[in-house]
Design an enzyme around this catalytic site. Structure first.
Site, PDB file in Angstrom:
ATOM      1  N   ARG A  54      35.173  44.736  56.761  1.00  0.00           N
ATOM      2  CA  ARG A  54      35.935  43.543  57.166  1.00  0.00           C
ATOM      3  C   ARG A  54      37.049  43.907  58.123  1.00  0.00           C
ATOM      4  O   ARG A  54      37.399  43.156  59.038  1.00  0.00           O
ATOM      5  CB  ARG A  54      36.469  42.820  55.920  1.00  0.00           C
ATOM      6  N   HIS A 103      48.040  36.565  50.657  1.00  0.00           N
ATOM      7  CA  HIS A 103      46.990  37.369  50.034  1.00  0.00           C
ATOM      8  C   HIS A 103      46.908  38.765  50.639  1.00  0.00           C
ATOM      9  O   HIS A 103      45.899  39.453  50.485  1.00  0.00           O
ATOM     10  CB  HIS A 103      45.632  36.665  50.134  1.00  0.00           C
ATOM     11  N   CYS A 111      49.778  51.991  48.244  1.00  0.00           N
ATOM     12  CA  CYS A 111      49.615  53.003  47.191  1.00  0.00           C
ATOM     13  C   CYS A 111      49.799  52.332  45.836  1.00  0.00           C
ATOM     14  O   CYS A 111      50.854  51.744  45.564  1.00  0.00           O
ATOM     15  CB  CYS A 111      50.651  54.124  47.340  1.00  0.00           C
ATOM     16  N   CYS A 130      48.146  59.125  49.018  1.00  0.00           N
ATOM     17  CA  CYS A 130      49.289  58.383  49.553  1.00  0.00           C
ATOM     18  C   CYS A 130      50.162  59.313  50.416  1.00  0.00           C
ATOM     19  O   CYS A 130      50.517  60.409  49.969  1.00  0.00           O
ATOM     20  CB  CYS A 130      50.115  57.831  48.393  1.00  0.00           C
ATOM     21  N   CYS A 133      53.640  59.695  48.238  1.00  0.00           N
ATOM     22  CA  CYS A 133      53.750  60.380  46.921  1.00  0.00           C
ATOM     23  C   CYS A 133      52.544  61.269  46.641  1.00  0.00           C
ATOM     24  O   CYS A 133      52.474  61.888  45.580  1.00  0.00           O
ATOM     25  CB  CYS A 133      53.891  59.336  45.813  1.00  0.00           C
ATOM     26  N   GLY A 169      41.344  24.824  57.591  1.00  0.00           N
ATOM     27  CA  GLY A 169      40.231  25.758  57.405  1.00  0.00           C
ATOM     28  C   GLY A 169      40.202  26.401  56.036  1.00  0.00           C
ATOM     29  O   GLY A 169      39.915  27.588  55.910  1.00  0.00           O
ATOM     30  N   THR A 170      40.508  25.606  54.998  1.00  0.00           N
ATOM     31  CA  THR A 170      40.423  26.151  53.645  1.00  0.00           C
ATOM     32  C   THR A 170      39.699  25.168  52.737  1.00  0.00           C
ATOM     33  O   THR A 170      39.855  23.965  52.857  1.00  0.00           O
ATOM     34  CB  THR A 170      41.818  26.496  53.075  1.00  0.00           C
TER      35      THR A 170
HETATM   36  C1  BV8 Z   1      46.605  34.627  40.376  1.00  0.00           C
HETATM   37  C2  BV8 Z   1      42.227  38.301  49.510  1.00  0.00           C
HETATM   38  C3  BV8 Z   1      48.279  34.875  38.668  1.00  0.00           C
HETATM   39  C4  BV8 Z   1      41.123  39.280  49.336  1.00  0.00           C
HETATM   40  C5  BV8 Z   1      41.713  36.341  48.123  1.00  0.00           C
HETATM   41  C6  BV8 Z   1      45.353  28.315  38.514  1.00  0.00           C
HETATM   42  C7  BV8 Z   1      46.598  28.855  38.850  1.00  0.00           C
HETATM   43  C8  BV8 Z   1      46.697  30.197  39.231  1.00  0.00           C
HETATM   44  C9  BV8 Z   1      45.559  30.997  39.292  1.00  0.00           C
HETATM   45  C10 BV8 Z   1      44.321  30.467  38.965  1.00  0.00           C
HETATM   46  C11 BV8 Z   1      44.224  29.134  38.579  1.00  0.00           C
HETATM   47  N1  BV8 Z   1      42.910  28.859  38.334  1.00  0.00           N
HETATM   48  C12 BV8 Z   1      42.179  29.998  38.562  1.00  0.00           C
HETATM   49  C13 BV8 Z   1      43.009  30.990  38.914  1.00  0.00           C
HETATM   50  C14 BV8 Z   1      42.589  32.375  39.181  1.00  0.00           C
HETATM   51  C15 BV8 Z   1      42.192  32.629  40.623  1.00  0.00           C
HETATM   52  C16 BV8 Z   1      41.409  31.521  41.249  1.00  0.00           C
HETATM   53  O1  BV8 Z   1      41.978  30.666  41.923  1.00  0.00           O
HETATM   54  N2  BV8 Z   1      40.109  31.575  41.079  1.00  0.00           N
HETATM   55  C17 BV8 Z   1      39.241  30.600  41.716  1.00  0.00           C
HETATM   56  C18 BV8 Z   1      37.953  31.280  42.156  1.00  0.00           C
HETATM   57  C19 BV8 Z   1      39.033  29.455  40.743  1.00  0.00           C
HETATM   58  N3  BV8 Z   1      43.387  32.909  41.403  1.00  0.00           N
HETATM   59  C20 BV8 Z   1      43.860  34.172  41.427  1.00  0.00           C
HETATM   60  O2  BV8 Z   1      43.377  35.084  40.816  1.00  0.00           O
HETATM   61  C21 BV8 Z   1      45.105  34.414  42.284  1.00  0.00           C
HETATM   62  N4  BV8 Z   1      46.110  35.086  41.514  1.00  0.00           N
HETATM   63  O3  BV8 Z   1      46.154  33.654  39.850  1.00  0.00           O
HETATM   64  O4  BV8 Z   1      47.686  35.363  39.840  1.00  0.00           O
HETATM   65  C22 BV8 Z   1      49.094  33.655  38.941  1.00  0.00           C
HETATM   66  C23 BV8 Z   1      49.136  32.625  38.013  1.00  0.00           C
HETATM   67  C24 BV8 Z   1      49.878  31.499  38.272  1.00  0.00           C
HETATM   68  C25 BV8 Z   1      50.605  31.370  39.450  1.00  0.00           C
HETATM   69  C26 BV8 Z   1      50.552  32.407  40.370  1.00  0.00           C
HETATM   70  C27 BV8 Z   1      49.783  33.540  40.131  1.00  0.00           C
HETATM   71  C28 BV8 Z   1      44.796  35.342  43.451  1.00  0.00           C
HETATM   72  C29 BV8 Z   1      43.860  34.712  44.431  1.00  0.00           C
HETATM   73  C30 BV8 Z   1      43.779  35.569  45.693  1.00  0.00           C
HETATM   74  C31 BV8 Z   1      42.427  36.244  45.787  1.00  0.00           C
HETATM   75  N5  BV8 Z   1      42.295  36.894  47.096  1.00  0.00           N
HETATM   76  N6  BV8 Z   1      41.683  36.940  49.322  1.00  0.00           N
HETATM   77  C32 BV8 Z   1      40.053  39.078  50.350  1.00  0.00           C
HETATM   78  O5  BV8 Z   1      40.217  38.318  51.318  1.00  0.00           O
HETATM   79  O6  BV8 Z   1      39.030  39.775  50.187  1.00  0.00           O
HETATM   80  S1  BV8 Z   1      41.047  34.789  47.967  1.00  0.00           S
HETATM   81  C33 BV8 Z   1      39.978  34.424  49.302  1.00  0.00           C
HETATM   82  O7  BV8 Z   1      39.302  33.193  49.035  1.00  0.00           O
HETATM   83  C34 BV8 Z   1      40.738  34.104  50.529  1.00  0.00           C
HETATM   84  O8  BV8 Z   1      41.876  34.847  50.735  1.00  0.00           O
HETATM   85  C35 BV8 Z   1      41.099  32.664  50.390  1.00  0.00           C
HETATM   86  O9  BV8 Z   1      42.366  32.527  49.852  1.00  0.00           O
HETATM   87  C36 BV8 Z   1      40.223  32.204  49.313  1.00  0.00           C
HETATM   88  C37 BV8 Z   1      39.645  30.844  49.645  1.00  0.00           C
HETATM   89  O10 BV8 Z   1      38.934  30.962  50.760  1.00  0.00           O
HETATM   90  P1  BV8 Z   1      39.168  29.947  51.994  1.00  0.00           P
HETATM   91  O11 BV8 Z   1      40.145  30.587  52.903  1.00  0.00           O
HETATM   92  O12 BV8 Z   1      39.464  28.568  51.558  1.00  0.00           O
HETATM   93  O13 BV8 Z   1      37.731  30.076  52.614  1.00  0.00           O
HETATM   94  P2  BV8 Z   1      36.413  29.300  52.147  1.00  0.00           P
HETATM   95  O14 BV8 Z   1      35.242  30.050  52.709  1.00  0.00           O
HETATM   96  O15 BV8 Z   1      36.474  29.023  50.685  1.00  0.00           O
HETATM   97  O16 BV8 Z   1      36.554  27.926  52.927  1.00  0.00           O
HETATM   98  C38 BV8 Z   1      36.545  27.926  54.342  1.00  0.00           C
HETATM   99  C39 BV8 Z   1      36.768  26.498  54.787  1.00  0.00           C
HETATM  100  O17 BV8 Z   1      36.806  26.492  56.219  1.00  0.00           O
HETATM  101  C40 BV8 Z   1      35.649  25.562  54.366  1.00  0.00           C
HETATM  102  O18 BV8 Z   1      36.230  24.369  53.858  1.00  0.00           O
HETATM  103  C41 BV8 Z   1      34.896  25.282  55.671  1.00  0.00           C
HETATM  104  O19 BV8 Z   1      34.393  23.966  55.726  1.00  0.00           O
HETATM  105  C42 BV8 Z   1      35.976  25.468  56.691  1.00  0.00           C
HETATM  106  N7  BV8 Z   1      35.489  25.897  58.014  1.00  0.00           N
HETATM  107  C43 BV8 Z   1      34.428  26.710  58.293  1.00  0.00           C
HETATM  108  N8  BV8 Z   1      34.313  26.854  59.623  1.00  0.00           N
HETATM  109  C44 BV8 Z   1      35.326  26.146  60.194  1.00  0.00           C
HETATM  110  C45 BV8 Z   1      36.073  25.538  59.173  1.00  0.00           C
HETATM  111  N9  BV8 Z   1      37.130  24.746  59.417  1.00  0.00           N
HETATM  112  C46 BV8 Z   1      37.479  24.567  60.714  1.00  0.00           C
HETATM  113  N10 BV8 Z   1      36.803  25.117  61.749  1.00  0.00           N
HETATM  114  C47 BV8 Z   1      35.734  25.905  61.530  1.00  0.00           C
HETATM  115  N11 BV8 Z   1      35.076  26.429  62.577  1.00  0.00           N
END
Ligand code: BV8
Length: 222
Positions: A54, A103, A111, A130, A133, A169-170
């Protein structure tokens, strides 16, 4: 105060994969294997190679007109907070200032032992150590599922003062980012979704404009 939240869709026309579209990253890899601490502990080479690929893609990509439009917005106004869920650096390469990477950033290494951050090497391997360290605990500086996103206090404070919240775009599938629209709405902000098509959370927004980001984001900014 304008809060803008971007997701993978803004980088799609730069050639970077989204997650949940047909053929997206989460249809090629199991999220549990490559985007969780447990997956990294199980198979660090698989995870590091996933991010090496990536990172190569992000380096080869170029910002598109949507990134450039948001850069113009952040340069023209000092009351814009640009938050991105993306780990690429296309906002910065388009000239955006003060990008909030909630994110993390794929171009940086972290590290796991001492918290030191440094520019990621071309390819990361489990045998890396690292530079601060010397611990063999290096990882990409990205927030995995189950880990705390960055800058949540700063984002919450901006949402509380926002007159406008724009999600671009999310899919609104990942929390806590997916909950920002409700926070902005509760603070009295107008909310707008700019996306290829209505997301699953489209109903939470006051308005939506749909089409490719490279067309609808400049149209909104300019
Ligand atoms: C956490 C980095 C504790 C790595 C990523 C409720 C509250 C809190 C947490 C949760 C909760 N319920 C569930 C959870 C847990 C979990 C979660 O949300 N799970 C999901 C699957 C249900 N969340 C976590 O674990 C988070 N941490 O909860 O910590 C906490 C608790 C409370 C409060 C705070 C913290 C950590 C989540 C971060 C994970 N890391 N990325 C990497 O990139 O490899 S997430 C990854 O997917 C991305 O970073 C992004 O954030 C995420 C969503 O992806 P999108 O960006 O939306 O992309 P997607 O493909 O889904 O959609 C693309 C869109 O673009 C589409 O709509 C499409 O139509 C559109 N599109 C396409 N082409 C175009 C376009 N639009 C315009 N033009 C185009 N050409």
């Amino acid at each position: 105060m304008i809060v803008v939240l971007t997701g993978a869709g803004i980088s799609a026309e730069s050639g970077l994969g989204t997650f949940r579209n047909v053929g997206g990253l989460w249809s090629q890899y199991d999220l549990e294997d490559v985007a969780t601490p447990q997956g990294h502990a199980r198979d660090p080479r698989l995870v590091l190679d996933f991010y090496n690929a990536r990172r190569d893609g992000a380096r080869a990509a170029a910002p598109n007109p949507a990134h450039h439009a948001l850069a113009r917005l952040t340069q023209a106004r000092d009351d814009v907070l640009l938050v991105t869920q993306n780990i690429d650096d296309l906002h910065e390469r388009a000239g955006a200032r003060d990008v909030v990477h909630m994110h993390g950033e794929i171009m940086r290494a972290l590290c796991g032992a001492c918290g030191h951050r440094w520019p990621a090497p071309e390819r990361m391997a489990p045998t890396d150590t690292c530079p601060a360290c010397a611990a063999p605990a290096t990882r990409p500086d990205v927030v995995w599922f189950g880990e705390m996103p960055h800058h949540l206090d700063r984002i919450a404070e901006a949402l509380d003062r926002a007159s406008l919240f724009v999600a671009i775009g999310t899919s609104g599938s990942v929390y806590p980012a997916a909950g920002f629209v409700a926070e902005a709405d509760a603070a009295g902000a107008e909310t707008l979704e700019l996306n290829l098509e209505p997301s699953d959370t489209a109903g939470a927004f006051d308005a939506g404009r749909y089409g490719p980001a490279s067309e609808i984001v400049p149209a909104w900014v300019d």
